[in-house]
Structure formats: C-alpha cells, structure tokens
Design a protein around this motif. Sequence first.
Motif, PDB file in Angstrom:
ATOM      1  N   PHE C  90      27.917  50.139 -13.521  1.00  0.00           N
ATOM      2  CA  PHE C  90      29.289  50.721 -14.436  1.00  0.00           C
ATOM      3  C   PHE C  90      30.159  50.362 -13.386  1.00  0.00           C
ATOM      4  N   MET C  91      30.324  50.230 -12.142  1.00  0.00           N
ATOM      5  CA  MET C  91      31.040  49.793 -11.474  1.00  0.00           C
ATOM      6  C   MET C  91      30.885  48.708 -11.934  1.00  0.00           C
ATOM      7  N   LEU C  92      29.819  47.568 -12.173  1.00  0.00           N
ATOM      8  CA  LEU C  92      30.463  45.960 -12.835  1.00  0.00           C
ATOM      9  C   LEU C  92      31.085  46.206 -13.899  1.00  0.00           C
ATOM     10  N   MET C  93      30.764  47.320 -15.167  1.00  0.00           N
ATOM     11  CA  MET C  93      31.022  46.858 -16.531  1.00  0.00           C
ATOM     12  C   MET C  93      32.464  47.630 -16.585  1.00  0.00           C
ATOM     13  N   LYS C  94      33.148  48.727 -15.991  1.00  0.00           N
ATOM     14  CA  LYS C  94      34.133  48.706 -15.372  1.00  0.00           C
ATOM     15  C   LYS C  94      35.604  47.815 -15.126  1.00  0.00           C
ATOM     16  N   ARG C  95      35.368  47.274 -14.511  1.00  0.00           N
ATOM     17  CA  ARG C  95      35.946  45.977 -13.931  1.00  0.00           C
ATOM     18  C   ARG C  95      35.638  44.524 -14.858  1.00  0.00           C
ATOM     19  N   LEU C  96      34.995  44.665 -15.577  1.00  0.00           N
ATOM     20  CA  LEU C  96      34.562  43.707 -16.578  1.00  0.00           C
ATOM     21  C   LEU C  96      34.980  44.310 -18.476  1.00  0.00           C
ATOM     22  N   LEU C  97      35.596  45.739 -18.238  1.00  0.00           N
ATOM     23  CA  LEU C  97      36.045  45.733 -19.298  1.00  0.00           C
ATOM     24  C   LEU C  97      38.267  45.481 -19.109  1.00  0.00           C
ATOM     25  N   GLU C  98      38.197  45.568 -17.296  1.00  0.00           N
ATOM     26  CA  GLU C  98      39.489  45.655 -17.191  1.00  0.00           C
ATOM     27  C   GLU C  98      40.425  44.601 -16.990  1.00  0.00           C
ATOM     28  N   TYR C  99      39.249  44.098 -17.000  1.00  0.00           N
ATOM     29  CA  TYR C  99      39.761  41.771 -16.826  1.00  0.00           C
ATOM     30  C   TYR C  99      39.701  42.052 -18.664  1.00  0.00           C
ATOM     31  N   ASN C 100      39.275  42.856 -19.573  1.00  0.00           N
ATOM     32  CA  ASN C 100      39.455  42.305 -20.803  1.00  0.00           C
ATOM     33  C   ASN C 100      40.820  42.885 -21.123  1.00  0.00           C
ATOM     34  N   GLY C 101      41.134  43.958 -20.522  1.00  0.00           N
ATOM     35  CA  GLY C 101      42.306  44.266 -21.177  1.00  0.00           C
ATOM     36  C   GLY C 101      42.011  45.772 -21.633  1.00  0.00           C
ATOM     37  N   ASP C 103      42.866  49.597 -20.534  1.00  0.00           N
ATOM     38  CA  ASP C 103      43.227  50.318 -19.372  1.00  0.00           C
ATOM     39  C   ASP C 103      41.862  51.465 -18.460  1.00  0.00           C
ATOM     40  N   ARG C 139      42.630  48.502 -28.857  1.00  0.00           N
ATOM     41  CA  ARG C 139      42.395  47.427 -28.115  1.00  0.00           C
ATOM     42  C   ARG C 139      40.551  47.661 -29.053  1.00  0.00           C
ATOM     43  N   PHE C 140      39.348  46.407 -28.989  1.00  0.00           N
ATOM     44  CA  PHE C 140      38.271  46.231 -29.463  1.00  0.00           C
ATOM     45  C   PHE C 140      37.855  47.314 -30.188  1.00  0.00           C
TER      46      PHE C 140
END
Lengths: 280, 280, 152, 333
Positions: C90-101, C103, C139-140
């Motif tokens: 989730f360190m990765l997933m959180k960053r990926l989600l934020e990268y996709n817009g 909040d 979003r999403f």
Amino acid sequence: MSDIQSALRETAKKLLTEGTVTCVIGWGETRFPDKTTPIFVKTPEDAEKLVWNAHCVCGLAKYMLDNRCPEGKLAICVRGCDSRAVNRIVEDKQYKREDLYLIGLPCEGKDAPICATCTHRNPVVYDVLLGGPVPEIEVSQEDRFQAVTALEGLTPAEQYDYWQKQFSKCIHCYACRNACPACNCTECYADQYRVGWQGKQIDKAENQVYGLTRAFHVGDRCIECGECERVCPMGLPIMSQTRKILKDINDLWGNYECGLTDSRPHILGEFDLSDRDDFM
Amino acid sequence: MVNHDCTCKDNPLVPQLCKVIKITQETPDVQTYRVQTLDGKRPFTPMPGQLGMFSLLGVGEAMFSVTAYGEDWIETSIKKTGMLTDAFHEMAEGQQIGVRGPYGNHFPVDPCKGKDLLFIGGGIGLAPVRSFIRYAFAHRADYGKIDILYGSRSPADLVFKEDLFDNWPKEPDTAVHVTVDRGDETWEGNVGMVPGYLEELAFQPVNRKVILCGPPIMIKFTLQSLLKMGFSKEDCITTLEMRMKCGIGKCGRCNIGSKFVCLDGPVFTMAELDELPDEM
Amino acid sequence: MSVKADPNWEPKILAFCCNWCTYTGADLAGLNRMKYPANVRVVRLPCSSRVNPQFILRAFQKGCDGVMVCGCHPGDCHYATGNYFTRRRFMLMKRLLEYNGIDPQRFQARWISGSEAAKFRDTVTRVAGEIKALGPNTRFQEKWYEEGGEAQ
Amino acid sequence: MQLKRENLIPALRLLAAQGEILVPTAVDEKVSKFAPWDGSSAPDLALVNTTLPPKDTLFPHQEGMYRYKTAGEPSLEEIVEAPARILFGVRPCDARSIDCMDKVFLGDKYEDAFYARRRANVTVIAHTCAQTGPTCFCDSMGLSPAEAPSADLLLSDTETGWLVTAQTEKGEAVAALWKDLTAEGGEAAPAPACTLKTNMSDALAGTLVSRFEDPIWDEVCHACLGCGTCTYLCPTCYCFDINHEDHGGEGTQFRCWDSCMFSDYTRMAGGHNPRPSKKERLRNRYLHKLAYFKERYGQILCVGCGRCVGHCPSHLDITAFIDKAAERFGEGK
C-alpha cells in the motif's frame, strides 16, 4: 548486421539439425519492409526465413507460454529485453530454464521509442551470444522517469483529467496484457468475467479499473520492454503507469531492475523490517 | 422476416416480465420452473425442442430448452452449473423473471409422422426430449409405437420421475425403459449405461426415428451403438448446446461453421452434424 | 435528488480492518461507548494483507468517498509477517492512486492495535472530517454513482 | 453535379441542421476516428482509414438495452436511442462494412430493433479514395476505391472539389439541400489502385472450409497474441456481449462489443470451450470473414480496409494468409 543474421540462421539450422531444440522462435519477413513478425522455425530448411534487422521489434519471450509443457527444448532469440522477459517468466515459475535454449543477440536499439531508454542492450542471460557485446548507453534516472516526473508535478485534478482522457480511449482489446511477459497468469482476472472483477463495459470506471489493475499486477515485475505501449492500438502511455511504480520502488526500497536474474523474488513478494513506514 | 411470436412485440432482445408459479425439485441439482405472464397467460407457444431465454434481472440471462407447456404456462428445467443457475435455484414461487423466445428450430414433428419413435435421454438431456414426448402424446394418432429410454447416474438423479413412472407408461403403445449407472438399495430397475441397455433392448431400425439428447460422451457412445444396430444418421436427431447471448443469430458466438445454433439449431440430425466443422 | 447535491451529504468510507487488531480495537471503542462518526463501514478481514488493491479500486468504483486499510502494528501480525507485505503493497498503491488523481486523504492506511480504541476513534474521526471537507468523490466511479446514485 | 472545395463548409453547415455530422478526425498523433464536426474547420478527408471504423455510430461500443428494477414491483423499460446523424467522408470499404452489418442486423429472420432504429436515422456520405494506404487491399476483395454503391451519397474527387452522386432517397435529399452550392461540370479523378494485393477467390472460400483440419491453421496462429485489436478495429466485426450493470435493486442491461479472439467468448457455464485455443479462435475468425459469412449472406465479410494488417501487434497479415492458402490449395484467381 547481416553477419549476425547469417550467424543466426546457421545457429538455428544447427540446433534443429542436431535435435537440440524442436523449435526456434525468431523474426521473419512480412510483406512490408518496415515490419517483421514472430516466426516459429521447426525445420533446418526454414532457418533461412529468420531475419535480424532494425524492425525486429516484437517481444518473443511471451510465446513460450503457448506451450507450458513442451515435449522438447525451445530456442528463443533474445535481445536484452527478451532475456529479461525470459528471466521474468522463469522466475515466475511458468517455464523451466532447462527447457530453453537462448540465442543471445546484442541489440543496438530497434525501430521503437522505448529503445532510447534501454539499459540492457546486451542479453543478461543466453546460451550462445551472436556477435560481440554492444556498448550500453548511459540512461539517467531523470531520462528514464521523465514522463512520470512531469505527471507527478500536476495537481490531483489535472492528473485525473490527464489519465481520464487517456483511459477513455481504451477499447479493452487487452493487447497490452497479451504482449506483456509479466502477464503470465494461466487465466487473467479480466477473463474471469463471471466473477465480476472486470466488467466489459467500455466506460470510464471500467477502463480506469483495468488500467490500474494491470499496472499494479505487473508494476513490480515490469522489465521495461515497452511492449504494452507499442502494441496499444489507441496509443495509451501505458509505460507511464508502470514506470511510476518502478520509480516509487526505487525511491522507497532502493534501485531496482527486474529480470536481471531468474532467482530474485519480486519486490512485493519480499520485505524488510526496516522498510519505510507512512502508516504509523 | 418471420413473425417470431415473441413475448416482446417488436424488440426480440427485450424480455417480458413473467412469474414463476411452480417450482419442482426434480433431483438435488435440477429444478423445473413453471412460468406464466403477469396477467396469467402462456408467455409464448413453443414447438418441441425450441428454446427460451430466461433471465434473472441483475444476475444474468441464459438459454434453456422449453420442456413443456400448458394452457397458460411454459416449463423449463435447470441444472445447477454456475452462478446464474445457482441463483435460479434460490428462487421462490411468485418470483418475477424475464422471458423471451421462443428461439431456434424444433424437432421435425411432421417428418416423424407415421413413424415409431425412440426417445433417448441422458441426465438433464431428457429436458429437451420431453417437449417432443409430450407433443407426440398430444398428437398420439400421428405416431406409431413410442419407446422412451432414459438413463441417469443414480436413482436420485432421475428427472421427471412422475412422467417416467406414472404418466408416460400409461399412454397407449408406449414403453418406458429407465436405467441408472449405479443403483442403490431401493432401485429395482436396470443398472448399466445407456448404450449397453440400448443394444440389449434391440430396437429394430425400421420406420423408426431416434431422438437423442444427453452429455457429449453419452451421445458419442449411444450413436455408435445406434449405427451398429443399423440406424442411419439421417434418422438420429439430437440437440446442440453452445454459449449464447442474443438468441437471434446476431451476437455471433454460437456458430458452428456458417450455422448458428440459436437460429438454425438447436435440433440437428447426426447426418447434418457430419456436414458441419468439428467444433462442438 | 442526487445524493451528492444534498446539503446534508455525509461521506461513505470503507475501512478494511484486520480481525486481530483493528477490528478488536474498534470493538473496544464500542464497548467503551466512545463516539465516532457513523460514516465508516467496517469490513473485517483475517489480515490487512488480505486486502487486494482491487478492493480499493472497486470501493471507489461503487461509490465510496474514502477507503481505509487498517491492521496490526508491524511486528504484531497474528500471522507473523502479513502486515509487512501490506506495508509495501500500500505504500506503492497509495502513490499510484495519487498519481492517478485520487486525493491523498481519500485513501489512508493506519496501524491500530487491539488496545488502541482511542486511536481508532481519533483516526476515523479525522479521516471522516478530512473527506467531508473534500466533498463527494466522483473520481474512479461508475457513471451511475458519479451522477449521484447512492452507494449501497 | 459538382461541389466546389470552397463550398464544403457551407454544405456541412446546411447538413448540420439535419443532424449531428460525424467526420474523420485525428484524436491525437496515433488515433483517429469519426467524431462530431466542430462546425468550422474542413474535415481531414485525406486521412486514409481512421483507426477506429465508423461502425460505432450504428452499433455503439456499448449500448443500453433496457433499464430494470428488481426492488419493490419489478419493471422493465426499453431504452430507445436513435439520434439523427450523418456519417461524412466514409471510405468505400467502410461504406461496404455498413452494408455487411445491415445484412446481419436488419435481416436473417429477426430484425435487431436497436440497430434498425439507429440505421434509419443515419445518412452515409461516402468519399472516394484519392489515395490508398500501404495496407489497403479493397480492390482484391471485390470493391473499388472509386465506388460505394451502398452509400446514400457519393463524393468523387475532382480537380476543384467533388462530384456529388445521390444513390438513395436519403442521398437525394442531401443533394437537394445542396442544390444552390453545386454546379454542373467537373470530372472524377481516376481511381487509385491498392498496392497491397491478395489472391482471394470464391473457390478459395469453399476450399478453406473443407480444409478445416489443415496444418495451415496451426502455422498461422503461432504469432497471434490472442488480443482483440483486429476485431475491435475491424469495420465489419459485429459480435457483441450482453451484460448488465447492477446498482442494487435497479440497473441497466447493455450490450457491448465482444471479440471472438477472447477465451470467454465461447466458454460455457460448465467450463467446456468449443474453441479452447488461439488456433480455433483465429481459424473461426478467418473463416467467418472469408467463408462463413458468404455462405450465409452472400458476400465476404472482409472489406479490405487493412486496419487489422496495420495494427496487429505481431504484424499478422490476412492477405499473406490468403495468398499462402491459395498457393497451397491451388485456388488462385
């Protein structure tokens, strides 16, 4: 280049004649001078059909999965990216290394944009190397992650709009999945469609879910061959998703490149007690 | 354009809401549903062997053989095999479902006139055959001697028990032969597979049509026995199954060669099947 | 009326909680009669590492305004190492989600132990407040929810 | 009658009052499709085959069929949508593809109401090809780059504009609308020839079916990745799936494009799949295009637009397959 091509044909011919392998996967001509297609050479005579030129862009490693329980050894022509793809698939326990014979082909870059940021032009694993190694090019992390950094600088609303616009073009052809050597599940979640993970609707929500799921499924195992982006008929910047994950992996857990060996567990399949923690 | 006597007036793809008025538990995993329109009418008038598209709104839609009809109802029998059929099995009487149809061709009731009939069913395969059996009894004078041979895995798996043991044996000039693969302590009938029992019963291939339906492996061996007994492939009639979505020959998936099972089938003679590509 | 235009709109937050720590913590908060916002729906799982990133995507798709993943503190996992995998994932997933817009406030992960009832209350209260301040998520989301359909 | 180049935008403005005009549009550097006309700029008629075919206009990628409610008193409500639209600048191959879809959806025992309603409100204005692309092979499939007999109106290139030929009642209505903008004269430019040729013949179609078990299918399928690019970019691929989007107690039944190249396309509930591997799937696709459709509807389902040839990730080429088969089975023209 033509020297290597003749060496390639000779090698394939020899392997098939001696019965070392039952099939050689390489590239062959099409009707268009700027395109080659994967070919599957099974007789020594057909070895003459193999070509080696700037248009050998198609990734070949994925094809070994068509026959997961082969009767004989399979030979595959591997450039740097293909060799990492082979490691990927072997590491994922989808094929046995001993069932493969790898014909290494040092590659000076093909007719594909991804080659500009290639860090391994020489195969990282092979049984025979044709021609001498080519010099590697220096690719800075800035260059490698240029597109990602640009997008990271946007506001959430801008990021969302950008990706929303990109994903809206997706037609669910799944070419990115089918070309990807890290996508090696026997049955993809997107095909288990009665289970309901992935709807067939071509709408924004389903497209986004597919895009992100695909990225996360392969992100930490991506070997950066760029096949996903090359094959996308709608021109989606798919690598900008996977490279975002690779960039974060580098930032969080140190520099990481996948597929250099066939024995390292992928990054999300291991941990360190001292990993950074934002969740306290 | 045919007048398709469809439940849904001018749009064959939109179902009509109907209600389930009676549920019969045939076996542990087969139920029969009696269905009528909300205003108490028969949804449509099917010919023997024709199909109906039954849907549970919000769950799914699938094609089933219409096994019987009465003054103001139709019946279909459904075996639990997956998500949708599980949901059908959870229905209670009074539930509303979507119905559209009838689709497909039907058993050749006219060419069979004046002939003896041999109906062979295996497992749930008795369902499509049942519609013709009932039709033949309703037009008893048109047909000669009627034999019904039915086999299932065990006594508990026998469907339409009331018909098999009470109703049909009472019909004139009719014999019902039931066999099971494995008996139990109460079973007094024949034990054995359908093909063996068929040969034992030694039907004469004279002026007789065979209507045959069941699992593919049973069809294969039963057909071999029938051919050995002297029946011609033209006289053996069966029904096919394919995945279907639209039911009206548009969505493409149920084709075998240039034929659509939903439109040109599901009823074919074995001779007709020989003409089609082997892709079933 | 569209749920999202409702002046009394309240966020819907889905919290995936591990059975051994956070869920027990939430339980304890209840036993102690602590007050926390009713916006949070708890899904109990054996371990926080059971949370497939697709669960998060699906939650947003089906109308959630925020998603939380909560588990035992690192080192305390009932299954010894489960939450170390959760952490990386989730360190990765959180960053990926934020990268996709998405909040950053809309997806949060926290370690909450079985005795930390107050931390559970405080975290949930804070997250609910942050998401309420952000307003409804679009979003999403499936079109139906984006246009104001109410999540179940 | 001739429509001068400078009269194109006035002509489109007149048309715009009749319905939404869809013109070939470059979405970005890689993708082009038929998109609503912006109302002011001249459409890019030089685009040789848009990436996405115009079939979306008649047979949307996703189309609602009916809304339902299961909570309380169950109900069904059919979705009727048939906007007035004009497809402008359709190439002869794409015009023919609409003809193919008409055969499926408007005939063969049942009329598909969703398609029929849209079709009735769509006018097709075709435009002859001034140039062909490297993957075009329509003239090998019995078409001509200079003709589109099934279009409502045909625009043929001249030195200074286009000859306007109405071919149906709908087309005549458009021609009448344009009567003040058109004048006598003009001569149609000669039709270009496709550079890609293939040896398709009626005899080969029949032979292919009879060679159902030939090793050729095994050989040709190897390089296929099993993606749906060819089917989704194909102007004539019309297969669809039916599904629903449920929101607890209510929802929408929809249909969307499906691809015969996918494993779940034919997989049945019990798990049996009559076309289990890419060999069977590719064979079915090629045979459907080249033989089955002809058996059923009397024409070939490949219009030679070349999209599958141009976009296949593995650079598979149906023309190469046809020639290989023709050579092997001795069924050349």
